[in-house]
Design an enzyme around this catalytic site. Structure first.
Site, PDB file in Angstrom:
ATOM      1  N   GLY A   1      34.731 -48.554  54.604  1.00 16.97           N
ATOM      2  CA  GLY A   1      34.267 -47.765  55.639  1.00 16.97           C
ATOM      3  C   GLY A   1      33.267 -46.599  55.928  1.00 16.97           C
ATOM      4  O   GLY A   1      32.655 -46.305  54.845  1.00 16.97           O
ATOM      5  N   LEU A   2      33.111 -45.815  56.678  1.00 15.39           N
ATOM      6  CA  LEU A   2      31.769 -45.005  57.193  1.00 15.39           C
ATOM      7  C   LEU A   2      32.520 -44.321  56.162  1.00 15.39           C
ATOM      8  O   LEU A   2      32.966 -43.653  55.427  1.00 15.39           O
ATOM      9  CB  LEU A   2      32.314 -44.751  57.887  1.00 15.39           C
ATOM     10  CG  LEU A   2      31.349 -45.300  59.857  1.00 15.39           C
ATOM     11  CD1 LEU A   2      32.229 -44.579  61.432  1.00 15.39           C
ATOM     12  CD2 LEU A   2      30.781 -46.096  59.071  1.00 15.39           C
ATOM     13  N   SER A   3      31.450 -43.020  56.121  1.00 21.19           N
ATOM     14  CA  SER A   3      31.006 -42.093  55.650  1.00 21.19           C
ATOM     15  C   SER A   3      31.966 -41.345  55.799  1.00 21.19           C
ATOM     16  O   SER A   3      32.594 -40.536  57.160  1.00 21.19           O
ATOM     17  CB  SER A   3      29.615 -41.461  55.285  1.00 21.19           C
ATOM     18  OG  SER A   3      29.806 -39.848  54.074  1.00 21.19           O
ATOM     19  N   GLY A   4      32.855 -40.559  55.201  1.00 25.39           N
ATOM     20  CA  GLY A   4      33.913 -39.322  55.389  1.00 25.39           C
ATOM     21  C   GLY A   4      35.259 -40.491  56.097  1.00 25.39           C
ATOM     22  O   GLY A   4      36.107 -39.810  56.840  1.00 25.39           O
ATOM     23  N   SER A   5      35.027 -41.677  55.531  1.00 26.12           N
ATOM     24  CA  SER A   5      36.979 -41.929  56.374  1.00 26.12           C
ATOM     25  C   SER A   5      37.652 -42.202  55.927  1.00 26.12           C
ATOM     26  O   SER A   5      38.919 -41.932  56.283  1.00 26.12           O
ATOM     27  CB  SER A   5      36.254 -43.337  56.365  1.00 26.12           C
ATOM     28  OG  SER A   5      36.221 -43.892  55.409  1.00 26.12           O
ATOM     29  N   GLY A   6      37.870 -41.926  54.775  1.00 24.99           N
ATOM     30  CA  GLY A   6      38.674 -41.233  53.536  1.00 24.99           C
ATOM     31  C   GLY A   6      38.924 -42.274  52.048  1.00 24.99           C
ATOM     32  O   GLY A   6      39.927 -42.096  51.833  1.00 24.99           O
ATOM     33  N   LYS A   7      37.768 -42.297  52.180  1.00 23.19           N
ATOM     34  CA  LYS A   7      37.605 -43.779  50.737  1.00 23.19           C
ATOM     35  C   LYS A   7      38.217 -43.695  49.807  1.00 23.19           C
ATOM     36  O   LYS A   7      39.267 -44.019  49.014  1.00 23.19           O
ATOM     37  CB  LYS A   7      36.085 -44.838  50.314  1.00 23.19           C
ATOM     38  CG  LYS A   7      36.244 -44.934  52.094  1.00 23.19           C
ATOM     39  CD  LYS A   7      35.459 -46.117  51.757  1.00 23.19           C
ATOM     40  CE  LYS A   7      33.134 -45.442  52.113  1.00 23.19           C
ATOM     41  NZ  LYS A   7      33.419 -44.477  52.939  1.00 23.19           N
ATOM     42  N   SER A   8      37.345 -42.115  49.233  1.00 24.69           N
ATOM     43  CA  SER A   8      37.623 -41.543  48.054  1.00 24.69           C
ATOM     44  C   SER A   8      39.206 -40.624  47.746  1.00 24.69           C
ATOM     45  O   SER A   8      39.489 -41.183  46.914  1.00 24.69           O
ATOM     46  CB  SER A   8      36.043 -40.250  47.638  1.00 24.69           C
ATOM     47  OG  SER A   8      35.240 -41.274  47.939  1.00 24.69           O
TER      48      SER A   8
ATOM     49  N   SER B   1      30.267 -50.146  51.351  1.00 27.32           N
ATOM     50  CA  SER B   1      29.536 -51.718  51.779  1.00 27.32           C
ATOM     51  C   SER B   1      29.063 -51.865  53.143  1.00 27.32           C
ATOM     52  O   SER B   1      30.360 -52.270  53.458  1.00 27.32           O
ATOM     53  CB  SER B   1      30.514 -52.207  50.501  1.00 27.32           C
ATOM     54  OG  SER B   1      32.080 -51.561  50.937  1.00 27.32           O
TER      55      SER B   1
HETATM   56  P1  ADP Z   1      34.473 -41.203  51.857  1.00 24.24           P
HETATM   57  O1  ADP Z   1      35.015 -41.380  50.167  1.00 24.24           O
HETATM   58  O2  ADP Z   1      35.370 -42.212  53.263  1.00 24.24           O
HETATM   59  O3  ADP Z   1      33.432 -41.140  52.093  1.00 24.24           O
HETATM   60  P2  ADP Z   1      36.760 -38.924  52.235  1.00 24.24           P
HETATM   61  O4  ADP Z   1      37.890 -39.019  50.985  1.00 24.24           O
HETATM   62  O5  ADP Z   1      35.512 -38.238  51.100  1.00 24.24           O
HETATM   63  O6  ADP Z   1      35.518 -39.945  52.710  1.00 24.24           O
HETATM   64  O7  ADP Z   1      36.186 -37.547  52.900  1.00 24.24           O
HETATM   65  C1  ADP Z   1      37.348 -37.921  53.704  1.00 24.24           C
HETATM   66  C2  ADP Z   1      38.025 -36.630  54.239  1.00 24.24           C
HETATM   67  O8  ADP Z   1      38.800 -36.806  55.528  1.00 24.24           O
HETATM   68  C3  ADP Z   1      38.457 -36.163  53.285  1.00 24.24           C
HETATM   69  O9  ADP Z   1      37.450 -34.740  53.556  1.00 24.24           O
HETATM   70  C4  ADP Z   1      40.101 -35.938  53.399  1.00 24.24           C
HETATM   71  O10 ADP Z   1      40.845 -34.844  53.236  1.00 24.24           O
HETATM   72  C5  ADP Z   1      40.111 -36.928  55.038  1.00 24.24           C
HETATM   73  N1  ADP Z   1      41.095 -36.485  56.051  1.00 24.24           N
HETATM   74  C6  ADP Z   1      42.002 -36.165  56.621  1.00 24.24           C
HETATM   75  N2  ADP Z   1      42.891 -37.193  56.796  1.00 24.24           N
HETATM   76  C7  ADP Z   1      42.685 -38.246  56.128  1.00 24.24           C
HETATM   77  C8  ADP Z   1      43.547 -39.436  55.803  1.00 24.24           C
HETATM   78  N3  ADP Z   1      44.345 -39.558  56.516  1.00 24.24           N
HETATM   79  N4  ADP Z   1      43.345 -40.032  54.758  1.00 24.24           N
HETATM   80  C9  ADP Z   1      42.016 -40.032  54.136  1.00 24.24           C
HETATM   81  N5  ADP Z   1      41.243 -38.696  54.240  1.00 24.24           N
HETATM   82  C10 ADP Z   1      41.404 -38.198  55.644  1.00 24.24           C
END
Ligand code: ADP
Length: 388
Positions: free
Chosen positions: A225-232, A299
């Site tokens: 998924g995109l950066s900031g999508s919530g993967k980590s 990815s």
């Molecule tokens: P990624 O690893 O995909 O780049 P991160 O997990 O680092 O994304 O960041 C996702 C951000 O979105 C976090 O600040 C998280 O708190 C926020 N967020 C809000 N709602 C959700 C959700 N339902 N699932 C995952 N992250 C969420």
């Protein structure tokens, strides 16, 4: 003293069972091996016939209860043996038999052999001689009550010990194939050839055996998924839930990979491809170690995710699309990366000036706008449980 042999009579759980000690003795902390199977473990506790804990147990006509440090896939009828003195495994051996039927022994005819170490169709491939006391007399057949030394060939290899090592696991019976009536009893003198597939001794320490001591099914949870999508964020929650359930997992993400293994790689298309190739290969090694592996990388390219998928069996690879729109990701911007990319500070940023190819056949799609982090993690755990 004969080596320890215990015939499993009842299995209570993956690391607790009862059985009959056929030879030798067993002590707490002894290393043992399951046969067939070859899995090893250590004796943690022993309970005697009266249910009292003891430090050691010997041959008895009462069952002994054992508890092991690691689980074993034992079944009724299996043998537990000392790890340093294992039974043999062969489909051909020399044996002394006493014929016990009015119908004479017919070399070449198929009988049914049964022993504590297994069952098989058996033929007496050669009658070496008849025994008259100590005398060895040439013979073509054996009549009722006559003893002789024969070579026996089996369809399936069995576990056994030579009679000089342990009489209880050397004994066998032969029965008529049609009537099942006993025709002979005997004891194995020595193996003629070790079975080519000595699978239980040369135990393959493989993914399954490593995973079985952890009581889990190794998997790859491939988040994309995109950066900031919530993967980590989701990956961390999944790991916490797995840990709480006693499962051994490992999270591969940008932080622990880009700073070490892949620190020579940048963000060009070619480097992104190589980044994912190394991640997939690392995940495969971890899967082989028996772990549940979570990968958390953008990815972006379908071809690389498909390449990763080909490294694993179909049930092992779970592609999870963390489907959060570019707008939402940019609003969240948890690491301030979108802001930097928009201002031109970062080049080749996925979703802006580098493409993201959404999965077409992901096992799971998580919508993080309608789903909380907890719900998203639960969906992954449910998927693992339902497809274990
Ligand atoms: P990624 O690893 O995909 O780049 P991160 O997990 O680092 O994304 O960041 C996702 C951000 O979105 C976090 O600040 C998280 O708190 C926020 N967020 C809000 N709602 C959700 C959700 N339902 N699932 C995952 N992250 C969420």
């Amino acid at each position: 003293m004969s080596p320890m042999r215990l015939l499993v009579t009842e299995v209570y759980s993956t690391n607790r069972l009862r059985g009959r000690i056929l030879s030798g003795s067993i002590r707490v902390n002894d290393s043992i091996v399951l046969a067939p199977g070859g899995q090893q473990s250590t004796v943690m506790t022993i309970k005697g016939a009266n249910g009292k804990s003891v430090k050691t147990a010997e041959v008895s006509d009462q069952d002994t209860e054992l508890e092991f440090t690691y689980s074993l896939p034992a079944r009724t009828g299996n043998l537990i043996a000392s790890a340093d003195a294992r039974p043999e495994f062969s489909d051909q051996f020399a044996a002394e038999i006493v014929w016990q039927s009015d119908a004479e022994l017919l070399p070449g005819r198929t009988y049914l052999l049964e022993s504590v170490g297994g069952k098989s169709e058996a033929t007496v491939s050669r009658l070496k001689y008849r025994l008259d006391g100590e005398l060895q007399i040439a013979a073509k057949t054996l009549a009722n009550k006559e003893a002789g030394v024969v070579n026996i060939a089996l369809t399936n290899a069995i576990l056994y010990d030579p009679v000089s090592v342990s009489p209880s696991t050397a004994q066998f019976t032969l029965a008529d194939r049609e009537t099942r009536a006993l025709v002979a009893s005997g004891s194995i003198r020595h193996g003629l050839r070790r079975a080519s597939n000595v699978h239980w001794q040369a135990l393959d320490v493989d993914k399954q055996s490593r995973a079985s001591i952890k009581q889990q099914t190794p998997r790859i949870i491939w988040l994309t998924g995109l950066s900031g999508s919530g993967k980590s964020t989701i990956a961390n929650m999944v790991e916490k839930k797995l840990l709480a359930a006693g499962k051994h997992s490992y999270l591969l993400d940008g932080d622990n990979v880009r700073h070490g293994l892949n620190k020579d790689l940048g963000f060009t298309d070619a480097d992104r491809v190589e980044n994912i190739r190394r991640v997939a290969e690392t995940a495969k090694l971890m899967l082989d170690a028996g772990l549940i592996v979570i990968t958390s990388f953008i990815s972006p390219f379908r071809a690389e995710r498909d390449m990763a998928r080909t490294l694993f069996a179909s049930h092992e690879f779970i592609e999870v699309y963390v489907n959060t729109s570019l707008d939402v990701c940019e609003q969240r911007d948890p690491k301030g990366l979108y802001r930097k990319a928009r201002s031109g500070e970062i080049k080749n940023f996925t979703g802006l000036d580098s493409p993201y190819e959404a999965p077409e056949n992901a096992e799971l799609i998580l919508d993080t706008v309608t789903m909380s982090v907890e719900e998203a993690a639960d969906r992954i755990i449910d998927y693992l449980n339902s497809s274990a």
